[in-house]
Design a protein around this motif. Structure first.
Motif, short mmCIF file in Angstrom:
data_model
loop_
_atom_site.label_atom_id
_atom_site.label_comp_id
_atom_site.label_asym_id
_atom_site.label_seq_id
_atom_site.Cartn_x
_atom_site.Cartn_y
_atom_site.Cartn_z
N ALA A 1 0.82 -1.22 0.00
CA ALA A 1 0.00 0.00 0.00
C ALA A 1 0.85 1.26 0.00
O ALA A 1 0.30 2.38 -0.07
N GLY A 2 2.17 1.12 0.09
CA GLY A 2 3.05 2.28 0.10
C GLY A 2 3.05 3.04 1.40
O GLY A 2 3.49 4.19 1.46
N VAL A 3 2.58 2.40 2.47
CA VAL A 3 2.54 3.03 3.79
C VAL A 3 3.77 2.61 4.58
O VAL A 3 4.12 1.42 4.62
N THR A 4 4.45 3.56 5.21
CA THR A 4 5.60 3.23 6.04
C THR A 4 5.21 3.26 7.51
O THR A 4 4.32 4.01 7.92
N VAL A 5 5.89 2.46 8.31
CA VAL A 5 5.64 2.40 9.75
C VAL A 5 6.96 2.17 10.45
O VAL A 5 7.71 1.25 10.10
N ASN A 6 7.27 3.03 11.41
CA ASN A 6 8.53 2.94 12.14
C ASN A 6 8.30 3.22 13.61
O ASN A 6 7.28 3.81 14.00
N ALA A 7 9.24 2.80 14.43
CA ALA A 7 9.22 3.09 15.87
C ALA A 7 10.35 4.06 16.19
O ALA A 7 11.49 3.85 15.75
N VAL A 8 10.03 5.10 16.93
CA VAL A 8 11.05 6.03 17.42
C VAL A 8 11.28 5.74 18.90
O VAL A 8 10.33 5.55 19.67
N ALA B 1 11.33 10.19 3.46
CA ALA B 1 11.51 8.95 4.22
C ALA B 1 10.69 7.80 3.65
O ALA B 1 10.42 6.82 4.34
N ALA B 2 10.32 7.90 2.39
CA ALA B 2 9.45 6.89 1.78
C ALA B 2 10.08 5.50 1.74
O ALA B 2 9.37 4.49 1.66
N ASN B 3 11.40 5.43 1.80
CA ASN B 3 12.09 4.13 1.73
C ASN B 3 12.43 3.57 3.11
O ASN B 3 13.10 2.54 3.20
N ILE B 4 12.00 4.24 4.19
CA ILE B 4 12.35 3.81 5.54
C ILE B 4 11.11 3.21 6.19
O ILE B 4 10.12 3.91 6.43
N THR B 5 11.14 1.93 6.49
CA THR B 5 9.99 1.29 7.14
C THR B 5 10.46 0.08 7.93
O THR B 5 11.50 -0.52 7.63
N GLY B 6 9.72 -0.23 8.99
CA GLY B 6 10.04 -1.38 9.83
C GLY B 6 11.23 -1.17 10.74
O GLY B 6 11.77 -2.13 11.28
N GLN B 7 11.62 0.09 10.97
CA GLN B 7 12.84 0.38 11.72
C GLN B 7 12.52 0.88 13.13
O GLN B 7 11.47 1.45 13.39
N ALA B 8 13.48 0.67 14.02
CA ALA B 8 13.46 1.27 15.36
C ALA B 8 14.63 2.23 15.43
O ALA B 8 15.80 1.83 15.34
N ILE B 9 14.32 3.52 15.58
CA ILE B 9 15.33 4.57 15.49
C ILE B 9 15.32 5.39 16.76
O ILE B 9 14.29 5.93 17.16
N GLY B 10 16.47 5.48 17.41
CA GLY B 10 16.59 6.22 18.66
C GLY B 10 17.05 7.64 18.43
O GLY B 10 17.82 7.92 17.52
N ALA B 11 16.55 8.56 19.27
CA ALA B 11 16.95 9.96 19.18
C ALA B 11 16.99 10.56 20.56
O ALA B 11 16.08 10.35 21.38
N GLY B 12 18.05 11.33 20.84
CA GLY B 12 18.16 12.02 22.11
C GLY B 12 19.44 12.83 22.16
O GLY B 12 20.51 12.32 21.79
N GLY B 13 19.34 14.07 22.61
CA GLY B 13 20.53 14.91 22.67
C GLY B 13 21.18 15.03 21.30
O GLY B 13 20.51 15.28 20.30
N ASP B 14 22.49 14.80 21.24
CA ASP B 14 23.22 14.89 19.97
C ASP B 14 23.28 13.54 19.24
O ASP B 14 23.95 13.45 18.21
N ARG B 15 22.61 12.54 19.76
CA ARG B 15 22.77 11.17 19.24
C ARG B 15 21.55 10.71 18.45
O ARG B 15 20.41 10.96 18.82
N LEU B 16 21.82 10.01 17.34
CA LEU B 16 20.81 9.29 16.58
C LEU B 16 21.26 7.84 16.51
O LEU B 16 22.44 7.56 16.27
N GLN B 17 20.33 6.89 16.71
CA GLN B 17 20.69 5.48 16.74
C GLN B 17 19.76 4.68 15.85
O GLN B 17 18.54 4.92 15.84
N LEU B 18 20.30 3.72 15.15
CA LEU B 18 19.50 2.73 14.45
C LEU B 18 19.63 1.42 15.22
O LEU B 18 20.72 0.84 15.29
N TRP B 19 18.53 0.99 15.84
CA TRP B 19 18.54 -0.25 16.61
C TRP B 19 18.46 -1.45 15.68
O TRP B 19 17.73 -1.44 14.69
N SER B 20 19.20 -2.50 16.03
CA SER B 20 19.13 -3.73 15.25
C SER B 20 17.87 -4.51 15.62
O SER B 20 17.32 -4.35 16.71
N HIS B 21 17.43 -5.34 14.70
CA HIS B 21 16.41 -6.32 15.04
C HIS B 21 17.11 -7.49 15.75
O HIS B 21 18.30 -7.73 15.53
N PRO B 22 16.40 -8.21 16.61
CA PRO B 22 17.04 -9.34 17.31
C PRO B 22 17.59 -10.37 16.32
O PRO B 22 16.93 -10.75 15.36
#
Length: 308
Positions: free
Chosen positions: A176-183, A239-260
């Motif tokens: 459907a072209g819908v993206t979904v992510n966790a911050v 961000a149309a190509n970014i989906t299914g990701q867990a991305i952390g943000a805080g202060g000066d840091r950005l993080q891409l969390w791995s899947h288990p």
């Protein structure tokens, strides 16, 4: 403004992180549905956007039920004619250690965080699919859901569950072209204000001062506004190509969390019965057992003194 003409719902957006997300979406051009459980809080939040030249309307309702999810999507259509973006931020805490946590403590947190995310996402995705909208869904996780935290059985279960749902939804929504992510935000809020370790940072922000570098640079802990930019970016066409990701943000840091992922795999002829496990488990896996909870760098002496 990259979100001009877009319409967003942000649950739990009367104050704190949710309000910052809503204000940033509006700053980038989106009309925003503000949601919270108190009329005065919702009205004040809506006013902060309208007073700055933005578009906003409010829905007073507790997140969790299908009826609330329907009311939110309905309000977006009624007030602004469409829906493009959903941010599921609403949440509550009932922190207690396991033996002190009641059924009510557990059920309330699960209902708002986990069920509320489920019902709102289901309703929004139904709208997106029916109206051929390449929508953006942004859920809110937590380091507790990724790593665990003492006294937060209910919250950890809910936040881990949200990330699990995101991975599943990314597959279901792809066509459907819908993206979904966790911050995964790490920021000064009412929730973190009570944690002594973060007190110097929260107090600095309340005084209108810059947070100590230790928090922003070493811990990746900052203000609500430090997370809001990521929310707006994930809501954008860029961000149309970014989906299914867990991305952390805080202060000066950005993080891409791995899947288990499995850290080690071993095979044994005939399978792993009790005797084989007793003989070989520690030898094979002992060095790779995973830690729980978060670990933090050593706090500078001057900040330790503030906590004394």
């Amino acid at each position: 403004m990259s979100l001009a003409g877009k319409v967003a719902i942000v649950t739990g957006s009367g104050r704190g992180l949710g309000l910052s997300y809503a204000q940033e979406l509006a700053r980038q051009g989106a009309a925003v549905i503000i949601n919270d459980v108190d009329q005065a809080t919702v009205d004040a939040a809506v006013a902060t956007i309208i007073d700055r030249g933005g578009k906003a309307a409010g829905v007073v309702a507790a997140v969790g039920s299908t009826q609330t999810a329907q009311a939110l999507v309905g309000a977006a259509e009624e007030k602004f004619g469409r829906l493009d973006i959903l941010v599921t931020n609403a949440g509550v805490l009932r922190d207690k250690s396991l033996l002190k946590m009641t059924d009510e403590d557990f059920d309330l947190v699960i209902n708002v965080h986990l069920r509320g995310t489920f019902t709102c996402v289901r309703e929004a995705f139904g709208y997106f699919k029916s109206n051929d909208v390449a929508g953006r869904i942004i859920t809110i996780g937590s380091p507790t859901g990724q790593r665990g935290n003492f006294g937060q059985t209910n919250y950890a279960a809910a936040k881990a569950g949200i990330v699990g749902m995101v991975r599943t939804w990314a597959m279901e929504m792809k066509r459907a072209g819908v993206t979904v992510n966790a911050v995964i935000p790490v920021a000064a809020t009412e929730m973190t204000k009570t944690v002594p370790f973060f007190r110097p940072a929260v107090e600095a922000e309340e005084r209108g001062e810059a947070m100590p570098d230790f928090y922003r640079k070493d811990l990746g802990f900052g203000t609500a506004d430090d997370v809001a930019g990521l929310i707006a970016f994930l809501a954008s066409d860029e961000a149309a190509n970014i989906t299914g990701q867990a991305i952390g943000a805080g202060g000066d840091r950005l993080q891409l969390w791995s899947h288990p992922e499995a850290v080690r795999s071993e095979f044994n002829e005939g399978g792993w019965d009790y005797t084989a496990l007793q003989a070989r488990f520690n030898e094979l896996f002992g060095a790779d057992l995973q830690s729980v909870g978060e670990s933090f760098p050593e706090m500078p002496a001057e900040l330790k003194a503030q906590l004394a």
